[in-house]
Write an enzyme that holds these catalytic residues in place. Structure first.
Site, mmCIF file in Angstrom:
data_model
loop_
_atom_site.group_PDB
_atom_site.id
_atom_site.type_symbol
_atom_site.label_atom_id
_atom_site.label_comp_id
_atom_site.label_asym_id
_atom_site.label_seq_id
_atom_site.Cartn_x
_atom_site.Cartn_y
_atom_site.Cartn_z
ATOM 1 C CE LYS A 35 -4.001 0.089 2.397
ATOM 2 N NZ LYS A 35 -4.808 0.127 3.616
ATOM 3 C CB THR A 121 -15.615 3.691 15.382
ATOM 4 O OG1 THR A 121 -15.706 4.744 14.429
ATOM 5 C CG2 THR A 121 -16.891 3.614 16.185
ATOM 6 C CG ASN A 208 -22.317 6.234 12.942
ATOM 7 O OD1 ASN A 208 -22.562 7.331 12.440
ATOM 8 N ND2 ASN A 208 -21.236 5.547 12.641
ATOM 9 N N GLY A 253 -36.316 2.850 2.327
ATOM 10 C CA GLY A 253 -35.701 2.112 1.224
ATOM 11 C C GLY A 253 -35.563 0.657 1.595
ATOM 12 C CB CYS A 260 -20.242 3.069 9.499
ATOM 13 S SG CYS A 260 -18.595 3.550 9.003
HETATM 14 C C1 UDX Z 1 -22.077 6.707 8.161
HETATM 15 C C2 UDX Z 1 -22.307 8.046 8.895
HETATM 16 O O1 UDX Z 1 -23.205 8.849 8.126
HETATM 17 C C3 UDX Z 1 -20.992 8.761 9.126
HETATM 18 O O2 UDX Z 1 -21.219 9.951 9.873
HETATM 19 C C4 UDX Z 1 -20.061 7.837 9.906
HETATM 20 O O3 UDX Z 1 -18.819 8.444 10.159
HETATM 21 C C5 UDX Z 1 -19.874 6.525 9.166
HETATM 22 O O4 UDX Z 1 -21.160 5.933 8.921
HETATM 23 P P1 UDX Z 1 -21.617 5.907 5.661
HETATM 24 O O5 UDX Z 1 -21.629 4.510 6.189
HETATM 25 O O6 UDX Z 1 -20.534 6.307 4.716
HETATM 26 O O7 UDX Z 1 -21.563 6.967 6.874
HETATM 27 O O8 UDX Z 1 -22.992 6.118 4.885
HETATM 28 P P2 UDX Z 1 -24.338 6.936 5.048
HETATM 29 O O9 UDX Z 1 -24.426 7.956 3.994
HETATM 30 O O10 UDX Z 1 -24.540 7.410 6.431
HETATM 31 O O11 UDX Z 1 -25.394 5.790 4.728
HETATM 32 C C6 UDX Z 1 -25.455 4.586 5.484
HETATM 33 C C7 UDX Z 1 -26.552 3.689 4.974
HETATM 34 O O12 UDX Z 1 -27.833 4.223 5.287
HETATM 35 C C8 UDX Z 1 -26.559 3.451 3.466
HETATM 36 O O13 UDX Z 1 -26.796 2.088 3.206
HETATM 37 C C9 UDX Z 1 -27.701 4.300 2.955
HETATM 38 O O14 UDX Z 1 -28.274 3.796 1.775
HETATM 39 C C10 UDX Z 1 -28.668 4.206 4.138
HETATM 40 N N1 UDX Z 1 -29.614 5.330 4.230
HETATM 41 C C11 UDX Z 1 -29.152 6.586 4.478
HETATM 42 C C12 UDX Z 1 -30.982 5.094 4.106
HETATM 43 O O15 UDX Z 1 -31.425 3.952 3.885
HETATM 44 N N2 UDX Z 1 -31.840 6.154 4.261
HETATM 45 C C13 UDX Z 1 -31.404 7.408 4.515
HETATM 46 O O16 UDX Z 1 -32.255 8.308 4.662
HETATM 47 C C14 UDX Z 1 -30.027 7.641 4.632
#
Ligand code: UDX
Length: 433
Positions: A35, A121, A208, A253, A260
């Site tokens: 890497k 985390t 989260n 959805g 995460c």
């Molecule tokens: C998340 C947190 O948002 C972020 O602050 C943290 O540091 C890491 O975890 P991430 O996992 O990158 O980030 O994705 P995010 O955009 O939060 O979406 C997570 C999941 O939730 C996705 O599968 C998304 O499709 C779903 N989601 C999100 C929904 O189903 N509905 C929503 O309204 C928003």
């Protein structure tokens, strides 16, 4: 300021590049020599909008460098960030072996005062354990402080989240360390919340879990909408416009996925259990998330009667748009649900197919090189990830090439009326059939 980041994965590399962008001198350390070699050769191993440019620009400006030696990093930085993986164990609790090992490795080379910052985390009280470990393994009895500084970046907009944060959380029990941390974040012009270490660690899991709870709330509502003939989109607009609630993360959805939310929720449940305060509300959040996908599969099954031998096209494999990350993706689980029932599945995703193939995540599925090719001859089309690209597909054409134009929109991406005008039998989430 001179900074060192141990762990050049998703969080470490993006954070390092953004710190360099605002003028700090950053050494990104990783024990994976391949890497480091790739990064030195200008290759960025992850897809994240804007990251490659940021890395190249800051390497050229000599503010960002890569190294495999923790000793080099610790010697040449005032603040040492730990950004190594904290993967889940089978029971949901967090595997802290990488953190513990890095703490020992820092201790082995620590010669003078450093701030050791935990960015990964981790469960509440990890900072205390990191401090104990460094103290125990540091022969030089050097002075140091441990700080918790959780990250809140989202994949797909990580650079923007880091450059324009809502808030910076600094969990510190030392004024000296807090002052240094404030200097690091000064250029970001964001509100800084200073807490004790334990509170900062809790903030990450609590944030989260709350976001996942919001999503599950919307998904539970979507089931009620389907049963009562209401429309989830109108309902969440109606409740989300109350400022106390907010419209974000209320999109119904197929459920949340990614590296995460599922992991952090399981971890928070395990942590709460461990400290004797079970958090059953979060178990319900998990349960709603799983049920949402199962309900969707049942809907497809009800419409097609038997899934065995049915040709199903799935658009989207990544856990959300604008990333190539297919880990813990609901779309991947969905494809495997259909395959298990004997359906012939063809998938298309703008960025996720390489990784899905590399890790053999959807064995038995075929990959298509365009949305239209995936839909060719299909008896049902499933929208599993809401990539904007799908809004630009000629849906009239898709309708024509399908065997039977049934569209199951798992993210409510399309306008039901328009799709019906094209000739689709349209099924959304929490929308009238
Ligand atoms: C998340 C947190 O948002 C972020 O602050 C943290 O540091 C890491 O975890 P991430 O996992 O990158 O980030 O994705 P995010 O955009 O939060 O979406 C997570 C999941 O939730 C996705 O599968 C998304 O499709 C779903 N989601 C999100 C929904 O189903 N509905 C929503 O309204 C928003």
């Amino acid at each position: 300021m001179e900074l060192c980041i141990i762990g050049s994965g998703y969080v470490g590399l993006t954070t390092g590049a953004c710190f360099a962008e605002v003028g700090h001198k950053v050494i990104c350390v990783d024990n994976d020599q391949r890497k480091i070699d790739a990064l030195r050769a200008g290759k960025v191993p992850i897809y994240e909008p804007g990251l490659e440019d940021l890395v190249h620009r800051n390497v050229s400006a000599q503010r960002l460098s890569f190294n495999n030696s923790i000793e080099y990093g610790v010697d040449n930085a005032k603040i040492v960030f730990i950004a190594v993986p904290t993967p889940p164990q089978p029971d949901g609790s967090v595997d802290l072996t990488y953190i513990e090992r890095v703490a020992r490795e820092i201790a082995a080379v620590l010669k003078e005062y450093r701030v050791v910052v935990d960015k990964s985390t981790v469960p509440v009280k990890t900072g205390e354990k990191v401090a104990d470990t460094i103290k125990r393994y540091n022969k030089a009895s050097a002075d140091f402080d441990v700080v918790s500084n959780p990250e809140f970046l989202r994949e797909g907009c990580a650079v923007d989240d880091l450059m324009n944060p809502d808030r910076i959380v600094i969990g510190s029990n030392s004024d000296r360390a807090t002052a240094l941390m404030k200097q690091v974040y000064e250029p970001f012009l964001a509100p800084v919340i200073v807490t004790d270490i334990n509170s900062a660690e809790l903030i990450k899991h609590a944030a989260n879990s709350f976001l996942a709870l919001k999503i599950s709330y919307a998904n539970a509502l979507s089931a009620i909408c389907e049963a009562s003939g209401a429309d989830i989109e109108r309902v969440v607009d109606g409740i989300g416009s109350d400022k106390r609630i907010g419209r974000h993360f209320l999109n119904a959805g197929l459920g949340y996925g990614g590296s995460c939310f599922p992991k952090d929720l399981a971890a928070f449940i395990a942590i709460a259990e461990d400290i004797g305060v079970p958090f059953n509300l979060l178990k319900e959040v998990q349960q709603i998330n799983t049920a949402q996908r199962e309900r969707f599969v049942k809907r497809v099954r009800d419409a097609l009667w038997v899934l065995k031998e049915k040709r199903i096209a799935v658009w989207g494999l990544t856990f959300k748009p604008d990333t190539d990350d297919v880990r813990s993706s609901v779309a991947v689980d969905l494809v495997n649900d259909f395959i298990r029932e004997g359906a012939e599945v063809t998938v298309y995703d703008p960025k996720g197919m390489d990784k899905a193939a590399e890790f053999n995540l959807v064995p038995g599925a075929k990959f298509a090189d365009s949305p239209l090719a995936a839909a060719m001859g299909a008896e049902a089309l499933i929208l599993a990830t809401e990539w904007k690209e799908f809004l630009n597909v000629d849906m009239e054409e898709v309708c024509k090439v399908m065997h039977t134009p049934m569209l199951f929109d798992g993210r409510n991406l399309f306008d039901p009326q328009t799709m019906r005008q094209f000739g689709f039998q349209y099924y959304g989430i929490g929308r009238k059939v």
